[in-house]
Enzyme design. Structure first.
Site, PDB file in Angstrom:
ATOM      1  N   GLU A  82       0.828  -1.214   0.000  1.00  0.00           N
ATOM      2  CA  GLU A  82       0.000   0.000   0.000  1.00  0.00           C
ATOM      3  C   GLU A  82       0.862   1.263   0.000  1.00  0.00           C
ATOM      4  O   GLU A  82       1.725   1.415   0.867  1.00  0.00           O
ATOM      5  CB  GLU A  82      -0.902  -0.026   1.248  1.00  0.00           C
ATOM      6  CG  GLU A  82      -1.900   1.102   1.285  1.00  0.00           C
ATOM      7  CD  GLU A  82      -2.818   1.020   2.513  1.00  0.00           C
ATOM      8  OE1 GLU A  82      -3.078  -0.092   3.013  1.00  0.00           O
ATOM      9  OE2 GLU A  82      -3.269   2.088   2.955  1.00  0.00           O
ATOM     10  N   LYS A 260      -7.002  -0.932  11.901  1.00  0.00           N
ATOM     11  CA  LYS A 260      -6.366  -1.360  10.633  1.00  0.00           C
ATOM     12  C   LYS A 260      -5.169  -0.467  10.336  1.00  0.00           C
ATOM     13  O   LYS A 260      -4.114  -0.935   9.883  1.00  0.00           O
ATOM     14  CB  LYS A 260      -7.400  -1.299   9.503  1.00  0.00           C
ATOM     15  CG  LYS A 260      -6.956  -1.919   8.194  1.00  0.00           C
ATOM     16  CD  LYS A 260      -6.200  -0.987   7.284  1.00  0.00           C
ATOM     17  CE  LYS A 260      -5.851  -1.671   5.971  1.00  0.00           C
ATOM     18  NZ  LYS A 260      -5.088  -0.782   5.060  1.00  0.00           N
ATOM     19  N   ASP A 276       4.448 -14.381  11.417  1.00  0.00           N
ATOM     20  CA  ASP A 276       3.102 -14.860  11.101  1.00  0.00           C
ATOM     21  C   ASP A 276       2.109 -13.701  11.263  1.00  0.00           C
ATOM     22  O   ASP A 276       1.706 -13.354  12.377  1.00  0.00           O
ATOM     23  CB  ASP A 276       2.768 -16.022  12.062  1.00  0.00           C
ATOM     24  CG  ASP A 276       1.413 -16.638  11.799  1.00  0.00           C
ATOM     25  OD1 ASP A 276       0.557 -15.990  11.174  1.00  0.00           O
ATOM     26  OD2 ASP A 276       1.196 -17.780  12.244  1.00  0.00           O
ATOM     27  N   HIS A 374      -2.116   9.910  -0.422  1.00  0.00           N
ATOM     28  CA  HIS A 374      -2.138   8.745  -1.313  1.00  0.00           C
ATOM     29  C   HIS A 374      -1.912   9.145  -2.764  1.00  0.00           C
ATOM     30  O   HIS A 374      -1.427   8.361  -3.565  1.00  0.00           O
ATOM     31  CB  HIS A 374      -3.518   8.066  -1.244  1.00  0.00           C
ATOM     32  CG  HIS A 374      -3.653   7.089  -0.125  1.00  0.00           C
ATOM     33  ND1 HIS A 374      -2.930   5.937  -0.072  1.00  0.00           N
ATOM     34  CD2 HIS A 374      -4.424   7.090   0.975  1.00  0.00           C
ATOM     35  CE1 HIS A 374      -3.254   5.267   1.018  1.00  0.00           C
ATOM     36  NE2 HIS A 374      -4.155   5.953   1.675  1.00  0.00           N
TER      37      HIS A 374
HETATM   38  C1  MEV Z   1      -5.538   2.976   5.379  1.00  0.00           C
HETATM   39  O1  MEV Z   1      -4.754   1.850   5.036  1.00  0.00           O
HETATM   40  C2  MEV Z   1      -5.556   3.173   6.872  1.00  0.00           C
HETATM   41  C3  MEV Z   1      -6.482   4.274   7.362  1.00  0.00           C
HETATM   42  O2  MEV Z   1      -7.796   4.046   6.867  1.00  0.00           O
HETATM   43  C4  MEV Z   1      -6.445   4.231   8.859  1.00  0.00           C
HETATM   44  C5  MEV Z   1      -7.453   5.118   9.534  1.00  0.00           C
HETATM   45  O3  MEV Z   1      -8.510   5.439   8.937  1.00  0.00           O
HETATM   46  O4  MEV Z   1      -7.192   5.493  10.700  1.00  0.00           O
HETATM   47  C6  MEV Z   1      -6.063   5.614   6.840  1.00  0.00           C
END
Ligand code: MEV
Length: 422
Positions: A82, A260, A276, A374
């Site tokens: 990513e 995430k 892992d 991004h």
């Molecule tokens: C993207 O990989 C991760 C985010 O969505 C985390 C978040 O929203 O805090 C930017």
């Protein structure tokens, strides 16, 4: 020790960056060559790693700069597909440096092995019998791995619970094992299988499952850092980040994404060292859900000075010996870049990187939005997809960003225009 706040690192070519990393980590020429030879893994090595191998894929290895952890500089290898994650970690680490970087700590590397006992006449009596025979059971477990015991690890404890289930009560035994520098699943599973007959003999019951638990609540890594409000962009940014955090704390839909973002950092380091990743994800999210609701793995608050203080705690079942970590040549080099950390240190580094990525994501979300960061790499990818090559990639990408219209169609149109002019 060389410093990790290398200015303009991102502007260098991959070869120039590798030269700096070589000096920083003392890599030898063979290691540098391996890093340049995409993947580093031979087909024979791959064939010994999993079944039915037909080929090898590869991912980029990026370096996050600026990390200062417990007063020591680190360049962090991150393996991820990513865009923006490596840059985000580097930026957050740069901001953290202003107030001394990250402080970390961890518990002993104690993992849990679960043994499921059923068909006992009286589960409470069975539980008592197991507790009485604790010493004998632990000794049997430790017979399985004298090397681990010699290194100061081994089976250290036993927890026994009576669990009510839809098929009636069962006795669940947790074998607690200090796995030292291993991830630990193998040794745990071996020990659980070895003590199972003894547990059946002691209780008269029947053992079914004997398997590691990925909810490694005894193997925790913690990291904390203070981010100066000036470094973040002022009081308003601190306010915005705290609002973002409270959103995650109040809402599981947001919280999943918040966590995430943390795992972006944790898993990228796990992949670089070939740990892992599924075990880490399972452990982290189960830990976030302990005690009822699903919670953020990080915590954020304002300091009396108005700065932002962040902390994180998560289970980190990671190893630096055994398994694929020991086989994969790039994983070995990545460990060298990290200064050959112990498993505990590696877990702490992951916690710090996770916290950094969390901060960077919340800051972006609370200010310009996530797409701006991004966009640059995304625009380049779109340009390539549209057929741009060489210097045209940057030109097409830059034009699309300036026009605030990053799309395949636009890239094709710009490329056509550029080619007609040249
Ligand atoms: C993207 O990989 C991760 C985010 O969505 C985390 C978040 O929203 O805090 C930017």
């Amino acid at each position: 020790m060389p410093r990790s706040d290398i200015s303009g690192f991102y502007r260098l070519s991959p070869e120039e960056r590798l030269k700096l990393v070589k000096e920083f980590a003392g890599l030898d020429d063979a290691e540098v060559e391996l890093l340049q030879r995409s993947g580093g893994l031979s087909l024979q090595q791959a064939d010994r790693m999993i079944e039915n191998v037909i080929g090898i894929t590869s991912f980029p290895v990026g370096i996050a700069t600026n990390f200062l952890i417990n007063g020591r500089d680190y360049l962090i290898p991150m393996v991820i597909e990513e865009p923006s994650v490596v840059a985000a970690a580097s930026n957050a680490a740069k901001m953290a440096r202003v107030r001394g970087g990250f402080q970390t700590e961890s518990t002993l590397p104690v993992m849990i092995g679960q043994i499921q006992l059923v068909d006992v006449e009286d589960p409470v009596v069975a539980k008592e019998k197991i507790i009485r025979e604790r010493g004998r059971i632990l000794a049997k477990a430790n017979e399985q791995d004298p090397v681990l015991v010699k290194l100061g690890g081994g089976a250290v404890g036993l927890d026994v619970r009576v669990l009510s289930s839809r098929t009636g009560p069962m006795v669940i035994i947790h074998l607690l094992v200090d796995v030292r520098d291993a991830m630990g699943a193998n040794v745990i599973n071996t020990m659980c299988e070895a003590v199972a007959p003894m547990i059946e003999e002691i209780t008269g019951g029947r053992v079914f499952l004997r398997i590691v638990s990925n909810l490694a609540v005894h193997r925790l890594a913690r990291a904390r850092a203070v981010f100066a409000k000036e470094a973040l962009g002022g009081e308003e940014v601190v306010d915005g980040i705290l609002k973002a955090y409270e959103f995650a704390a109040a809402d599981p839909f947001r919280c999943a994404t918040h966590n995430k973002g943390i795992m972006n950092g944790v898993i990228a380091v796990a992949l670089a060292t070939l740990n892992d990743t599924r075990a880490l994800e399972a452990g982290a999210h189960a830990y976030a859900a302990m005690g009822g609701g699903y919670r953020p793995l990080s915590h954020w608050s304002r300091t009396p000075e108005g700065d932002l203080a962040g902390s994180i705690e998560l289970p980190v079942a990671v190893g630096v010996i055994g398994g694929a970590t020991a086989v994969h040549p790039i994983a070995k080099i990545c460990r060298k870049i990290l200064g050959m950390p112990s498993a505990r240190q590696l877990g702490e580094i992951m916690a710090a990187v996770g916290l950094a990525n969390n901060l960077a994501a919340m800051r972006a979300l609370a200010t310009e939005g996530i797409q701006a960061g991004h966009l640059k790499l995304h625009a380049k990818n779109i340009a390539v997809t549209a057929g741009a090559e060489g210097e045209f990639i940057d030109i097409v990408a830059r034009r699309m960003i300036e026009e605030k219209k990053v799309s395949y169609d636009r890239a094709v149109a710009i490329l056509k225009e550029l080619k007609s002019q040249s």
